[in-house]
Structures are given as C-alpha cells and as structure tokens.
Design a protein around this motif. Structure first.
Motif, PDB file in Angstrom:
ATOM      1  N   VAL A  83      -2.901  -5.864  12.159  1.00  0.00           N
ATOM      2  CA  VAL A  83      -2.967  -5.872  10.702  1.00  0.00           C
ATOM      3  C   VAL A  83      -4.314  -6.401  10.235  1.00  0.00           C
ATOM      4  N   PHE A  84      -4.616  -6.109   8.991  1.00  0.00           N
ATOM      5  CA  PHE A  84      -5.764  -6.690   8.307  1.00  0.00           C
ATOM      6  C   PHE A  84      -5.184  -7.447   7.122  1.00  0.00           C
ATOM      7  N   ILE A  85      -5.385  -8.745   7.069  1.00  0.00           N
ATOM      8  CA  ILE A  85      -4.829  -9.555   5.979  1.00  0.00           C
ATOM      9  C   ILE A  85      -5.929  -9.809   4.957  1.00  0.00           C
ATOM     10  N   SER A  86      -5.861  -9.089   3.853  1.00  0.00           N
ATOM     11  CA  SER A  86      -6.823  -9.237   2.770  1.00  0.00           C
ATOM     12  C   SER A  86      -6.399 -10.435   1.921  1.00  0.00           C
ATOM     13  N   HIS A  87      -7.366 -11.313   1.615  1.00  0.00           N
ATOM     14  CA  HIS A  87      -7.017 -12.545   0.899  1.00  0.00           C
ATOM     15  C   HIS A  87      -8.244 -13.149   0.231  1.00  0.00           C
ATOM     16  N   PHE A 103     -18.654  -3.757   8.572  1.00  0.00           N
ATOM     17  CA  PHE A 103     -17.790  -4.613   9.385  1.00  0.00           C
ATOM     18  C   PHE A 103     -16.342  -4.518   8.912  1.00  0.00           C
ATOM     19  N   LEU A 104     -16.109  -4.610   7.611  1.00  0.00           N
ATOM     20  CA  LEU A 104     -14.747  -4.551   7.068  1.00  0.00           C
ATOM     21  C   LEU A 104     -14.093  -3.198   7.367  1.00  0.00           C
ATOM     22  N   ARG A 105     -14.833  -2.109   7.179  1.00  0.00           N
ATOM     23  CA  ARG A 105     -14.271  -0.786   7.477  1.00  0.00           C
ATOM     24  C   ARG A 105     -13.858  -0.676   8.944  1.00  0.00           C
ATOM     25  N   ASN A 161     -10.645  -6.117  -3.459  1.00  0.00           N
ATOM     26  CA  ASN A 161     -10.552  -4.760  -3.995  1.00  0.00           C
ATOM     27  C   ASN A 161     -11.234  -3.761  -3.072  1.00  0.00           C
ATOM     28  N   TYR A 162     -12.383  -4.130  -2.522  1.00  0.00           N
ATOM     29  CA  TYR A 162     -13.078  -3.248  -1.578  1.00  0.00           C
ATOM     30  C   TYR A 162     -12.205  -2.974  -0.346  1.00  0.00           C
ATOM     31  N   GLU A 163     -11.612  -4.015   0.219  1.00  0.00           N
ATOM     32  CA  GLU A 163     -10.774  -3.865   1.415  1.00  0.00           C
ATOM     33  C   GLU A 163      -9.581  -2.943   1.150  1.00  0.00           C
ATOM     34  N   ILE A 164      -8.965  -3.094  -0.005  1.00  0.00           N
ATOM     35  CA  ILE A 164      -7.823  -2.241  -0.356  1.00  0.00           C
ATOM     36  C   ILE A 164      -8.274  -0.787  -0.465  1.00  0.00           C
ATOM     37  N   THR A 200       4.362   3.575 -10.112  1.00  0.00           N
ATOM     38  CA  THR A 200       3.803   4.600  -9.244  1.00  0.00           C
ATOM     39  C   THR A 200       2.367   4.227  -8.894  1.00  0.00           C
ATOM     40  N   SER A 201       1.955   4.556  -7.681  1.00  0.00           N
ATOM     41  CA  SER A 201       0.560   4.380  -7.279  1.00  0.00           C
ATOM     42  C   SER A 201      -0.228   5.561  -7.789  1.00  0.00           C
ATOM     43  N   MET A 202      -1.461   5.346  -8.154  1.00  0.00           N
ATOM     44  CA  MET A 202      -2.315   6.418  -8.644  1.00  0.00           C
ATOM     45  C   MET A 202      -3.326   6.741  -7.557  1.00  0.00           C
ATOM     46  N   TYR A 203      -2.900   7.469  -6.521  1.00  0.00           N
ATOM     47  CA  TYR A 203      -3.766   7.775  -5.388  1.00  0.00           C
ATOM     48  C   TYR A 203      -4.894   8.700  -5.812  1.00  0.00           C
ATOM     49  N   SER A 204      -6.091   8.373  -5.363  1.00  0.00           N
ATOM     50  CA  SER A 204      -7.251   9.188  -5.675  1.00  0.00           C
ATOM     51  C   SER A 204      -8.211   9.113  -4.504  1.00  0.00           C
ATOM     52  N   VAL A 205      -8.283  10.167  -3.710  1.00  0.00           N
ATOM     53  CA  VAL A 205      -9.163  10.159  -2.553  1.00  0.00           C
ATOM     54  C   VAL A 205     -10.619  10.316  -2.943  1.00  0.00           C
ATOM     55  N   SER A 206     -10.900  10.661  -4.163  1.00  0.00           N
ATOM     56  CA  SER A 206     -12.270  10.861  -4.576  1.00  0.00           C
ATOM     57  C   SER A 206     -12.975   9.550  -4.923  1.00  0.00           C
ATOM     58  N   ASP A 207     -12.289   8.428  -4.804  1.00  0.00           N
ATOM     59  CA  ASP A 207     -12.899   7.129  -5.093  1.00  0.00           C
ATOM     60  C   ASP A 207     -14.042   6.894  -4.118  1.00  0.00           C
ATOM     61  N   SER A 208     -15.269   6.811  -4.620  1.00  0.00           N
ATOM     62  CA  SER A 208     -16.437   6.741  -3.735  1.00  0.00           C
ATOM     63  C   SER A 208     -17.002   5.337  -3.595  1.00  0.00           C
ATOM     64  N   ASN A 209     -16.257   4.326  -3.948  1.00  0.00           N
ATOM     65  CA  ASN A 209     -16.759   2.954  -3.829  1.00  0.00           C
ATOM     66  C   ASN A 209     -16.598   2.373  -2.438  1.00  0.00           C
ATOM     67  N   CYS A 210     -16.243   3.161  -1.457  1.00  0.00           N
ATOM     68  CA  CYS A 210     -16.078   2.656  -0.083  1.00  0.00           C
ATOM     69  C   CYS A 210     -17.074   3.279   0.848  1.00  0.00           C
TER      70      CYS A 210
END
Length: 160
Positions: A7-11, A57-59, A83-86, A150-160
C-alpha cells in the motif's frame, strides 16, 4: 496465514505517528502491510530535492502499491502532496480508499483530489472493512456523513 498487501499511505507529514499506529493496527489484526509512502521511519533530513524528483519518486512508490490509503485528518485537505499522490494513484488505476484519523469522522474536509477520484471513506476502527475494500469487496462511495456520492473520474487530468 497472514494476509499481505502493498500500500501507499498518503498523509499529512506531521501525522507520521498515526501512520505507524495504522500499520500496528493492521499487524494486530493479522495483516502484513508493506507501506511504500514516505514516513519518518524511512528517511533522514537532507537537502530538499526538486519537486520533479519528488513527483517521480512518488509515482514510482505508488506503482509498487495495490492501493492508496488516504489518512484523513484536520489538515490533510490542505496538503498539495496528498492531492498529487491521489491524482497519481488514479492515473495508475490504483484503488483509492480513505480512513479518518482517530476522532475525526464526519468533521474534517476531504482533499479535493479525493472528492474527484477517491472511493470509500471509513472510520479509524474499521481495519477489517479497509482490508475488505482493498480485496475488491464492493462498498458504496460515501460522503463523510454516510450519504451516497459519485466520483468524478477524469483521465485527462494532466497534473501528474
């Protein structure tokens, strides 16, 4: 037979003690958890690396994990790295689940990225339920007060 998960525990970084306690609670229930996130037991203070190096590193760490667990406390929603990790976990197709830190059910805001990409959010005392979620048992996506969202999934998010 121990049940094992990567797991990755974001905190929020100042809550490393809560990350350690979460790992202890998993162990008390017979679960073996390998945490690929950054916490105080894994590093020493050195010169701060560049943001690009941190992102890479996080990715990589997230890629080794089957799920991202977001520990949700009073300041978690203010942390850019959370937010970046998520977002990075979402882009990699990882399961994203939230767990409120002890004493914070229903009274702390979710990080913006979790609102968009996260799944179930559970209370601190729900370790077995957390493992069920990570093992692909179906649970509804809920807001902190328990109403459906509901989650608003968007694969076009380019902040990663």
């Amino acid at each position: 037979m121990k049940k094992s998960k990567n797991v990755f525990i974001s905190h929020y970084g100042k809550e490393d003690k809560k990350v350690q306690r979460l790992k202890e609670r998993f162990a008390e229930k017979g679960y073996s958890i390998r945490n690929y996130s950054v916490d105080s037991t894994k590093h020493t203070r050195k010169k701060r690396p560049s943001d690009e190096l941190i992102k890479r590193f996080l990715r990589r760490q997230i890629s080794w994990s089957s799920s991202l667990i977001c520990m949700i406390g009073p300041k978690t929603h203010t942390r850019d790295w959370v937010n970046y990790e998520i977002k990075a976990a979402h882009r990699q197709g990882k399961k994203i689940v939230g767990i409120y830190t002890h004493g914070n059910n229903d009274n702390v805001p979710l990080p913006e990225a979790f609102k968009k990409y996260g799944g179930s959010v559970i209370g601190w005392n729900s370790i077995d339920k957390l493992m069920d979620i990570m093992n692909d048992k179906k649970f509804p996506v809920e807001s902190p007060e328990g109403s459906s969202r509901t989650s608003m999934y968007s694969v076009s998010d380019s902040n990663c």
